[in-house]
Design a protein around this motif. Structure first.
Motif: not given
Length: 186
Positions: A35-51
């Motif tokens: 949750x909250x690991x990507x931008x809700x507007x452009x869908x670009x991740x804001x952190x490294x993949x963790x799942x």
């Protein structure tokens, strides 16, 4: 030092995408980044993949290599191909799950690290994207991430390699490309 995509490296080009990420309300990003690991507007991740990637099983036959619908920055490999890749190259692979708890697809996701140094000269990218689209791209109004408008491989400037490319079996550019909810790196 590597000579770049025209020499020691191979460029992967999307020919077909398949498989529907789950859940639909997050474009399949919640399982990957939390949750909250990507931008809700452009869908670009804001952190490294963790799942793990979660794909719907219906209508999906994992064969060869592919990118899922909507997630053009995710590379999936059928299990046999993943085993071959892992035997030949030092790469990181993650299992791919289904929405059914505890069920996984006979496929793996190839985790592609991102280089820090930019691959492309900004002036050349501005020229090429403006020539093709009338503008270069835009910053997301929510997260501020710049996305270049897409260019076919033949119109991309020559990638500039550096020492961070050495010893890497798979790498991605730090530049984001795309429009709408679809983004990807080279």
């Amino acid at each position: 030092m590597p000579t770049g995509p025209e020499g020691d490296f191979v460029s992967l080009v999307l020919r077909r995408n398949r498989g529907w990420p789950w859940p639909d309300d997050s474009w399949g990003l919640r399982p990957l980044y939390g949750d909250g690991g990507w931008c809700q507007t452009c869908h670009i991740p804001t952190r490294e993949q963790n799942g793990n990637l979660v794909l719907k099983r219906s209508g999906l036959t994992p064969t060869g290599a592919w990118v899922p619908n909507w997630l053009f920055d995710v590379l999936c490999l059928a299990e046999e191909l993943a085993k071959e890749v892992a035997a030949r190259f030092p790469v990181v692979l993650r299992q791919i799950d289904t929405p059914k708890a505890g069920e996984r697809l006979p496929a793996m996701q190839l985790i592609v690290p991102t280089t820090v140094a930019h691959w492309y000269d900004e002036g050349e990218l501005i020229d090429q994207t403006t020539r093709r689209h009338g503008e270069a791209g835009a910053a997301c109004p929510t997260c501020g991430t710049w996305r270049w408008l897409p260019l076919p491989k033949s119109e991309l400037p020559r990638a500039i390699s550096d020492t961070s490319w050495e010893g890497q079996s798979a790498i991605a550019s730090p530049e984001w490309f795309g429009a709408g909810g679809q983004s990807y790196r080279q």
